[in-house]
Design a protein around this motif. Sequence first.
Motif, PDB file in Angstrom:
ATOM      1  N   ALA A  70       0.823  -1.220   0.000  1.00 22.93           N
ATOM      2  CA  ALA A  70       0.000   0.000   0.000  1.00 22.93           C
ATOM      3  C   ALA A  70       0.854   1.266   0.000  1.00 22.93           C
ATOM      4  O   ALA A  70       0.442   2.297  -0.534  1.00 22.93           O
ATOM      5  N   THR A  71       2.033   1.192   0.591  1.00 18.64           N
ATOM      6  CA  THR A  71       2.871   2.394   0.617  1.00 18.64           C
ATOM      7  C   THR A  71       3.784   2.469  -0.604  1.00 18.64           C
ATOM      8  O   THR A  71       4.204   3.548  -0.991  1.00 18.64           O
ATOM      9  N   PHE A  72       4.058   1.330  -1.217  1.00 14.77           N
ATOM     10  CA  PHE A  72       4.972   1.330  -2.364  1.00 14.77           C
ATOM     11  C   PHE A  72       4.313   1.918  -3.609  1.00 14.77           C
ATOM     12  O   PHE A  72       4.932   2.676  -4.353  1.00 14.77           O
ATOM     13  N   TYR A  73       3.076   1.593  -3.826  1.00 11.39           N
ATOM     14  CA  TYR A  73       2.408   2.013  -5.063  1.00 11.39           C
ATOM     15  C   TYR A  73       1.631   3.310  -4.861  1.00 11.39           C
ATOM     16  O   TYR A  73       0.860   3.441  -3.899  1.00 11.39           O
ATOM     17  N   GLY A  74       1.838   4.235  -5.801  1.00 10.81           N
ATOM     18  CA  GLY A  74       1.253   5.565  -5.668  1.00 10.81           C
ATOM     19  C   GLY A  74      -0.261   5.612  -5.753  1.00 10.81           C
ATOM     20  O   GLY A  74      -0.870   6.627  -5.418  1.00 10.81           O
ATOM     21  N   MET A  75      -0.889   4.529  -6.206  1.00  9.21           N
ATOM     22  CA  MET A  75      -2.352   4.610  -6.355  1.00  9.21           C
ATOM     23  C   MET A  75      -3.095   4.348  -5.053  1.00  9.21           C
ATOM     24  O   MET A  75      -4.319   4.477  -5.006  1.00  9.21           O
ATOM     25  N   TYR A  76      -2.365   3.990  -4.019  1.00  7.79           N
ATOM     26  CA  TYR A  76      -3.033   3.787  -2.740  1.00  7.79           C
ATOM     27  C   TYR A  76      -2.768   4.979  -1.827  1.00  7.79           C
ATOM     28  O   TYR A  76      -1.675   5.533  -1.824  1.00  7.79           O
ATOM     29  N   ASP A  77      -3.790   5.365  -1.097  1.00  8.15           N
ATOM     30  CA  ASP A  77      -3.668   6.513  -0.202  1.00  8.15           C
ATOM     31  C   ASP A  77      -4.028   6.101   1.206  1.00  8.15           C
ATOM     32  O   ASP A  77      -5.007   5.391   1.422  1.00  8.15           O
ATOM     33  N   LEU A  78      -3.234   6.589   2.139  1.00  9.41           N
ATOM     34  CA  LEU A  78      -3.427   6.195   3.536  1.00  9.41           C
ATOM     35  C   LEU A  78      -3.982   7.348   4.361  1.00  9.41           C
ATOM     36  O   LEU A  78      -3.949   7.316   5.582  1.00  9.41           O
ATOM     37  N   GLU A  79      -4.460   8.376   3.680  1.00  5.22           N
ATOM     38  CA  GLU A  79      -5.099   9.505   4.365  1.00  5.22           C
ATOM     39  C   GLU A  79      -6.387   9.851   3.623  1.00  5.22           C
ATOM     40  O   GLU A  79      -6.500   9.567   2.436  1.00  5.22           O
ATOM     41  N   PRO A  80      -7.315  10.515   4.320  1.00  3.58           N
ATOM     42  CA  PRO A  80      -8.563  10.890   3.657  1.00  3.58           C
ATOM     43  C   PRO A  80      -8.295  11.703   2.385  1.00  3.58           C
ATOM     44  O   PRO A  80      -7.367  12.514   2.362  1.00  3.58           O
ATOM     45  N   GLN A  81      -9.112  11.473   1.378  1.00  2.00           N
ATOM     46  CA  GLN A  81      -8.941  12.118   0.079  1.00  2.00           C
ATOM     47  C   GLN A  81     -10.157  12.959  -0.270  1.00  2.00           C
ATOM     48  O   GLN A  81     -11.227  12.786   0.307  1.00  2.00           O
ATOM     49  N   GLY A  82      -9.967  13.847  -1.250  1.00  2.00           N
ATOM     50  CA  GLY A  82     -11.109  14.573  -1.779  1.00  2.00           C
ATOM     51  C   GLY A  82     -12.038  13.626  -2.531  1.00  2.00           C
ATOM     52  O   GLY A  82     -11.737  12.438  -2.682  1.00  2.00           O
ATOM     53  N   ARG A  83     -13.159  14.183  -3.023  1.00  2.00           N
ATOM     54  CA  ARG A  83     -14.103  13.325  -3.745  1.00  2.00           C
ATOM     55  C   ARG A  83     -13.497  12.786  -5.036  1.00  2.00           C
ATOM     56  O   ARG A  83     -13.937  11.764  -5.562  1.00  2.00           O
ATOM     57  N   HIS A  84     -12.534  13.510  -5.572  1.00  2.00           N
ATOM     58  CA  HIS A  84     -11.840  13.058  -6.786  1.00  2.00           C
ATOM     59  C   HIS A  84     -10.345  13.151  -6.560  1.00  2.00           C
ATOM     60  O   HIS A  84      -9.891  13.884  -5.692  1.00  2.00           O
ATOM     61  N   LYS A  85      -9.611  12.387  -7.402  1.00  3.93           N
ATOM     62  CA  LYS A  85      -8.148  12.457  -7.343  1.00  3.93           C
ATOM     63  C   LYS A  85      -7.635  12.924  -8.701  1.00  3.93           C
ATOM     64  O   LYS A  85      -7.957  12.305  -9.729  1.00  3.93           O
ATOM     65  N   VAL A  86      -6.877  13.992  -8.693  1.00  4.49           N
ATOM     66  CA  VAL A  86      -6.238  14.490  -9.906  1.00  4.49           C
ATOM     67  C   VAL A  86      -4.755  14.120  -9.792  1.00  4.49           C
ATOM     68  O   VAL A  86      -4.012  14.726  -9.025  1.00  4.49           O
ATOM     69  N   CYS A  87      -4.372  13.073 -10.532  1.00  9.45           N
ATOM     70  CA  CYS A  87      -3.001  12.547 -10.416  1.00  9.45           C
ATOM     71  C   CYS A  87      -2.202  12.988 -11.635  1.00  9.45           C
ATOM     72  O   CYS A  87      -2.429  12.508 -12.752  1.00  9.45           O
ATOM     73  N   VAL A  88      -1.276  13.916 -11.415  1.00  8.82           N
ATOM     74  CA  VAL A  88      -0.465  14.425 -12.516  1.00  8.82           C
ATOM     75  C   VAL A  88       0.846  13.648 -12.538  1.00  8.82           C
ATOM     76  O   VAL A  88       1.564  13.612 -11.541  1.00  8.82           O
TER      77      VAL A  88
END
Length: 163
Positions: A70-88
């Motif tokens: 979960a920490t190695f791959y950038g697509m997993y988040d361990l903190e609350p997120q917004g309704r959408h994710k904008v991944c640049v």
Amino acid sequence: ERDKSTLFTPEIRAAIDKHIAKYPSEWRQSAVMPALTLVQDANGGWLTQALMDDIAVYLDMPPMSVYEVATFYGMYDLEPQGRHKVCVCNSISCMLQGSEELIEHVEHKYGVKPGETTADGRFTLKEVECLGACRDAPAVLLDKTYHEKLSPDALDKLIDDLE
Ligand code: FES
């Protein structure tokens, strides 16, 4: 914190089982990435430690191994997120084609730095590693959809459409 028994639902377990079924039965751990994705999606885009512990138990693997994935791959988040994710994407091809400009633009216009969520909770800005779309850089992954060759204006239009 969530209630363990309600969020790791039978539906989620059934969806994970479909992935487990693709591998020999002694390889339950092979389903860890899809399991993390399913659970993250069901939990509003992020993973709590309790949920990762549930996955570890379910897949018969050490909790530490689940956290590592979960920490190695950038697509997993361990903190609350917004309704959408904008991944640049900010790997080399995208950087050469203006991804930093995209990030700076979002920082200034929406007042968020990478890793931060807008005050209205609409989206979280993330800077991520190569999305595999280098030929059409700069690339952005908006929730589950790839967008390529983006200008700041084009990115604004996408963000404007977010709820
Ligand atoms: Fe951005 Fe590969 S470098 S998609």
